[in-house]
Enzyme design. Structure first.
Site, PDB file in Angstrom:
ATOM      1  N   ASP A   1      21.715  40.577  47.778  1.00  0.00           N
ATOM      2  CA  ASP A   1      23.026  39.922  47.686  1.00  0.00           C
ATOM      3  C   ASP A   1      23.684  39.623  49.039  1.00  0.00           C
ATOM      4  O   ASP A   1      24.859  39.959  49.256  1.00  0.00           O
ATOM      5  CB  ASP A   1      23.975  40.780  46.837  1.00  0.00           C
TER       6      ASP A   1
ATOM      7  N   ASP B   1      23.634  37.512  43.433  1.00  0.00           N
ATOM      8  CA  ASP B   1      24.601  37.712  42.355  1.00  0.00           C
ATOM      9  C   ASP B   1      25.035  36.325  41.874  1.00  0.00           C
ATOM     10  O   ASP B   1      25.418  35.479  42.698  1.00  0.00           O
ATOM     11  CB  ASP B   1      25.803  38.494  42.903  1.00  0.00           C
TER      12      ASP B   1
ATOM     13  N   HIS C   1      27.200  34.909  38.755  1.00  0.00           N
ATOM     14  CA  HIS C   1      27.979  35.159  37.548  1.00  0.00           C
ATOM     15  C   HIS C   1      28.572  33.891  36.935  1.00  0.00           C
ATOM     16  O   HIS C   1      29.061  33.019  37.674  1.00  0.00           O
ATOM     17  CB  HIS C   1      29.151  36.094  37.865  1.00  0.00           C
TER      18      HIS C   1
ATOM     19  N   HIS D   1      32.716  35.976  33.450  1.00  0.00           N
ATOM     20  CA  HIS D   1      31.895  37.188  33.362  1.00  0.00           C
ATOM     21  C   HIS D   1      32.733  38.400  32.963  1.00  0.00           C
ATOM     22  O   HIS D   1      33.865  38.559  33.408  1.00  0.00           O
ATOM     23  CB  HIS D   1      31.197  37.461  34.694  1.00  0.00           C
TER      24      HIS D   1
ATOM     25  N   HIS E   1      33.955  36.906  41.597  1.00  0.00           N
ATOM     26  CA  HIS E   1      33.121  36.766  42.780  1.00  0.00           C
ATOM     27  C   HIS E   1      31.760  36.176  42.412  1.00  0.00           C
ATOM     28  O   HIS E   1      31.317  36.278  41.274  1.00  0.00           O
ATOM     29  CB  HIS E   1      32.914  38.116  43.482  1.00  0.00           C
TER      30      HIS E   1
ATOM     31  N   LYS F   1      20.851  37.525  39.466  1.00  0.00           N
ATOM     32  CA  LYS F   1      21.218  38.606  38.550  1.00  0.00           C
ATOM     33  C   LYS F   1      22.689  38.504  38.166  1.00  0.00           C
ATOM     34  O   LYS F   1      23.463  37.816  38.823  1.00  0.00           O
ATOM     35  CB  LYS F   1      20.908  39.973  39.161  1.00  0.00           C
TER      36      LYS F   1
ATOM     37  N   CYS G   1      25.011  47.738  44.713  1.00  0.00           N
ATOM     38  CA  CYS G   1      23.793  47.006  44.359  1.00  0.00           C
ATOM     39  C   CYS G   1      22.571  47.453  45.162  1.00  0.00           C
ATOM     40  O   CYS G   1      21.462  47.495  44.615  1.00  0.00           O
ATOM     41  CB  CYS G   1      24.020  45.507  44.505  1.00  0.00           C
TER      42      CYS G   1
END
Length: 206
Positions: free
Chosen positions: A12, A52, A54, A58, A87, A112, A161
């Site tokens: 990330d 990341d 989203h 989310h 984010h 992810k 993470c």
């Protein structure tokens, strides 16, 4: 160069986790030049980057829960879930991988947190259920099939993470090295707990 059975996992490395982003890690941008140089040097035959990614609605976003604010905690899928500022929203500039790194050296970019109702800190498993039985992302199988025995992890955030990815790598049967100096935390107050958690999994720090 490391042997062909060692992979680098860059977690990330995105602007939203750096100063000025929605969920900044402390000095999160400071690790970018060293990680960029590491990839340029081609020390690893296999490199995986996670992103990341989203949806805008989310379930981990505090904005989706009336009366809640960032860093509150709720229960989601029977587990404690921290609520975050919005984010790394899909398609946004701050969700992109940091442009100072030459990502052509990455063999795989794994997105992810893409499902609305499921958070995903780890590169290896979704945030559903007990740690060892959480739904897999498929990364462990991909690495095993490439003959990878050892994984080195770096990136953001050290206490979430990157930590969860390192723990799940160990559970998945890999030897793990946690590149501490190439990580930064959401909060340095968590560093002692992070070190304890890594030690409990037999993960090498350095």
């Amino acid at each position: 160069m490391y042997g062909t059975d060692v992979a680098l996992l860059v977690i990330d490395l995105q602007p939203d986790f750096m100063p000025g982003g929605a969920l900044p890690c402390q000095h999160g941008d400071a690790i970018v030049p060293a990680i960029a140089a590491l990839l340029d040097a081609r020390h690893y035959a296999t490199v995986v980057a996670t992103q990341d990614w989203h949806p805008a609605d989310h379930a981990s976003f505090a904005s989706q829960h009336a009366g809640r604010k960032p860093f509150d905690s709720i229960e989601l899928h029977g587990q404690a879930q921290t609520l975050w500022p919005d984010h790394c929203v899909q398609g946004s500039a701050r969700a992109s991988l940091d442009a100072r790194v030459d990502w052509k050296h990455a063999d795989l970019i794994l997105r992810k947190g893409t499902q609305r109702d499921v958070d995903s800190y780890s590169a290896f498993r979704e945030n559903i259920g007990p740690q060892a039985t959480r739904a897999p992302t498929g990364l462990a199988g991909w690495l095993h099939e490439r003959g990878i025995r050892e994984v080195h992890v770096c990136g953001l955030a050290r206490d979430y993470c990157v930590l969860w990815s390192a723990q799940d790598a160990a559970i998945s049967g890999f030897a793990v090295r946690f590149l501490w100096d190439l990580t930064r935390p959401v909060s340095a107050d968590n560093d002692a707990v992070t070190r304890i958690a890594l030690g409990e999994c037999g993960i090498q720090i350095g």
